[in-house]
Every structure is written in structure tokens, then in C-alpha cells.
Design a protein around this motif. Sequence first.
Motif, PDB file in Angstrom:
ATOM      1  N   UNK A 177       0.737  -1.172  -0.032  1.00 39.85           N
ATOM      2  CA  UNK A 177      -0.080   0.008   0.083  1.00 39.85           C
ATOM      3  C   UNK A 177       0.807   1.207   0.187  1.00 39.85           C
ATOM      4  N   UNK A 178       0.431   2.055  -0.654  1.00 37.48           N
ATOM      5  CA  UNK A 178       1.379   3.357  -1.039  1.00 37.48           C
ATOM      6  C   UNK A 178       0.257   4.570  -0.450  1.00 37.48           C
ATOM      7  N   UNK A 179       0.638   5.608   0.091  1.00 33.74           N
ATOM      8  CA  UNK A 179       0.108   6.796   0.459  1.00 33.74           C
ATOM      9  C   UNK A 179       0.699   8.147  -0.142  1.00 33.74           C
ATOM     10  N   UNK A 180       0.100   9.005  -0.613  1.00 31.65           N
ATOM     11  CA  UNK A 180       0.637  10.153  -1.115  1.00 31.65           C
ATOM     12  C   UNK A 180       0.052  11.525  -0.270  1.00 31.65           C
ATOM     13  N   UNK A 181       0.819  12.149   0.499  1.00 28.28           N
ATOM     14  CA  UNK A 181       0.548  13.218   1.166  1.00 28.28           C
ATOM     15  C   UNK A 181      -0.454  12.870   2.270  1.00 28.28           C
ATOM     16  N   UNK A 182      -1.408  13.514   2.440  1.00 33.11           N
ATOM     17  CA  UNK A 182      -2.613  13.250   3.497  1.00 33.11           C
ATOM     18  C   UNK A 182      -3.228  11.911   3.417  1.00 33.11           C
ATOM     19  N   UNK A 183      -2.856  11.147   2.186  1.00 29.50           N
ATOM     20  CA  UNK A 183      -3.480   9.683   2.162  1.00 29.50           C
ATOM     21  C   UNK A 183      -2.816   9.003   3.439  1.00 29.50           C
ATOM     22  N   UNK A 184      -1.783   9.405   3.922  1.00 31.23           N
ATOM     23  CA  UNK A 184      -1.274   8.563   5.129  1.00 31.23           C
ATOM     24  C   UNK A 184      -2.372   8.256   6.040  1.00 31.23           C
ATOM     25  N   UNK A 185      -3.077   9.540   6.448  1.00 32.85           N
ATOM     26  CA  UNK A 185      -4.169   9.379   7.357  1.00 32.85           C
ATOM     27  C   UNK A 185      -4.799   8.252   7.355  1.00 32.85           C
ATOM     28  N   UNK A 186      -5.340   7.756   6.053  1.00 30.70           N
ATOM     29  CA  UNK A 186      -5.973   6.532   5.883  1.00 30.70           C
ATOM     30  C   UNK A 186      -5.537   5.188   6.360  1.00 30.70           C
TER      31      UNK A 186
ATOM     32  N   UNK B  79       4.399  -1.288   3.543  1.00 28.58           N
ATOM     33  CA  UNK B  79       3.794   0.239   3.481  1.00 28.58           C
ATOM     34  C   UNK B  79       4.749   1.255   3.112  1.00 28.58           C
ATOM     35  N   UNK B  80       4.310   2.098   1.714  1.00 35.50           N
ATOM     36  CA  UNK B  80       5.400   3.150   1.531  1.00 35.50           C
ATOM     37  C   UNK B  80       4.460   4.322   1.625  1.00 35.50           C
ATOM     38  N   UNK B  81       5.103   5.366   2.185  1.00 31.88           N
ATOM     39  CA  UNK B  81       4.558   6.611   2.706  1.00 31.88           C
ATOM     40  C   UNK B  81       5.115   7.675   2.262  1.00 31.88           C
ATOM     41  N   UNK B  82       4.517   8.778   1.569  1.00 30.42           N
ATOM     42  CA  UNK B  82       5.353   9.824   1.145  1.00 30.42           C
ATOM     43  C   UNK B  82       4.943  11.291   1.491  1.00 30.42           C
ATOM     44  N   UNK B  83       5.919  12.135   1.289  1.00 23.46           N
ATOM     45  CA  UNK B  83       5.377  13.564   1.955  1.00 23.46           C
ATOM     46  C   UNK B  83       4.446  14.365   0.702  1.00 23.46           C
ATOM     47  N   UNK B  84       4.573  15.453   0.763  1.00 26.56           N
ATOM     48  CA  UNK B  84       3.246  16.359  -0.123  1.00 26.56           C
ATOM     49  C   UNK B  84       3.707  16.325  -1.473  1.00 26.56           C
ATOM     50  N   UNK B  85       2.757  16.246  -2.226  1.00 29.02           N
ATOM     51  CA  UNK B  85       2.580  16.418  -3.767  1.00 29.02           C
ATOM     52  C   UNK B  85       3.630  15.735  -4.474  1.00 29.02           C
ATOM     53  N   UNK B  86       4.508  16.197  -4.892  1.00 31.96           N
ATOM     54  CA  UNK B  86       5.517  15.772  -5.785  1.00 31.96           C
ATOM     55  C   UNK B  86       6.463  14.706  -5.241  1.00 31.96           C
ATOM     56  N   UNK B  87       6.439  14.540  -3.870  1.00 33.03           N
ATOM     57  CA  UNK B  87       7.032  13.417  -3.163  1.00 33.03           C
ATOM     58  C   UNK B  87       6.485  12.261  -3.525  1.00 33.03           C
ATOM     59  N   UNK B  88       5.121  12.112  -4.019  1.00 32.24           N
ATOM     60  CA  UNK B  88       4.393  11.086  -4.483  1.00 32.24           C
ATOM     61  C   UNK B  88       5.143  10.603  -5.626  1.00 32.24           C
TER      62      UNK B  88
END
Length: 326
Positions: free
Chosen positions: A103-112, A155-164
Motif C-alpha cells: 500500500x502506498x500513500x501520497x501526502x495526507x493519504x497517510x491518515x487513511x 507500506x510506503x508513505x510519501x510527503x507532499x505532492x511531488x514527493x509522491x
Amino acid sequence: MLKNVAVVLLDGVHPFELGVVCEVFGLDRSDEGLPVYDFAVASAEGPTLSTHAGFSLAVEHGLERLESADLIAVPAGATYAAREYPEELLDALRRAVDRGARVLSVCSGVFVLAAAGLLDGRRCAVHWHHAELLARRYPKIVVEPDVLYVDADPVITSAGTAAGIDACLHIVRKEQGPEVANAIARRMVVPPHRDGGQAQYIERPLPRSQCDTVGEVLVWMAEHLDQEVTVEQLAARAHMSPRTFARRFQQETGTTPYRWILRQRVLLAQQLLEGTDETMDAIAWRTGFGTAPALRHQFVRALGITPNAYRRTFRGPEAQSLATTG
């Protein structure tokens, strides 16, 4: 091998963060010999979703599409940091990880992902603006506020916008190798790997002191960053003993005089690199680091990027022609 990719959306999704995942995994680049992913967009909240940009999306698939995905991406969305999430979505994400999917989150998707419990005991990245809230709301998570992304497989998580983009290309590099990741990056006209981390983008203005006893000394320190000072000299200026001054300083600023000065010197260096054409030697002298190598050492230590690279990031190609040393 990564073959099947699904993006799951909630109401209020941010189009850019959705577009990042679509651009990396959703385009057919087989004419260039690149892999083609079985890609789909799924909705967790019905066939029509709003975006924060004022238009709607018609989504063909529901949560059932997640059951066959090797990778499930959750892009950012409006109010994602404050809302509740459908339990069916959280269950689907947990099942995916249990069966071996990523699973991967981009920015605030990490809250999910956090709400699903998938980040408990894991390191994660998030936009620096949300880092404090995420850490406070989910104390079992180890939040890394300075990095562009964190791979805590699966689990891969990224910071804001372009960090995705950075996180998506990292997954491609990990699964299909650097040649494939570099080719996709080239088509997107982005670097396959960015130097430094999120720290270089975090706004940390010089603090407005609310200190009762060392406030005047802080103002003086900020105005004389080019000077070498000792705790004894600062204590004398505050009319205290060195021991009392050090204790009060820690209590009122949360750090030591040395670390406070060091941080303000790096901040001043950032401002000079962004807004002036001064050489590295001149900036090193003005910020109190003395020499360009010393500036470089402390800058990299604080931000994970060299002063020259930082200047190129924030000044553009014209920074290449600036006279620099070190």
C-alpha cells in the motif's frame, strides 16, 4: 513482480496527487519496451466523487477492485486529516497487506493508512504541515517529518505532492530495476531521484521569542550570528551565572544555545542562497560558519543537501553561473 495497481479514492480527492499515480503506473509505454500495469481507479464512496478543485470524477470500480491489486495507492484529499473513513475501505486495506500486497500513500493519504492500523510501529513520511498532527493522533507511529518518502515494506508513505513521484519511482526501481524507473522519469521530465529530503522545503522562520528571561539575548544572538560567542558571554549579557543561563535557555527555548545558534545560521544561509548571488565563502562568513567547507558540512547535516544543490533548487538554472567555492 508488480503487475496490478489500483488507486482508491475518497470524496474530496486532490487531482494532482491522483495524477501522479496515474502518470507512473497508468500509461501504456509498451512501445518503449516498458512494463504495462493492469491499472484501475476505484472508489470507496460511490460512483461519483468530488475533487477539491471543483470538478467531479465518475469512477467505474468499487472496493472489490482492490482484492486483486499488487499495489494499492491512496492519494491525498481535502480534509483527509480530519475525517472518518469507511470501515469497508480500512478492512480492504488490511486484507491487502495480509495477503502480501503493498500500500502506498501520497501526502495526507497517510491518515487513511494510519486509521487502518497499518502504520503502528512503523516509520512513515507525511507532508511536514501534517507531521505534528499525525504523530499526536497516532502515537504508535514513528513520523519522519524531514524525508520525501519512507519504504517500510509493505507500506510506503510519501510527503507532499511531488514527493509522491519520488515514492512511485522508488517502487518501480525496486520492482523493475533502475533502467525502467529512469526511463519513466525521463518521459515525465523529472529526476529519477532527488537529492536531500523534505527538510529543505520546511518553513522554519526565525522564532518570535516569548521567553521571559532570555528573550533579549535571543534577539542579540540572531543579530550577531557571524560572531563566535560562549555560554559565559551570553550569561553575562543576561546577568546570570552560566549554569543558570543554560538551564533557563533550555527551559524557554527547548534547546541549547549552541543548537539554537546553529539552526539560525542554517536558516540565514538558506535565505542568502535563495535571495542573493553571494559566493559560498561570503555566505559562510556572514552566517558565522567561517569557511565554505564548514558551511557545507553543517548544511548537509541539517538539511541533507549541499548548499550548491539547494541554491539550484530554489534559484533555477541561473544559479549554475554564480561564482561559488566549496
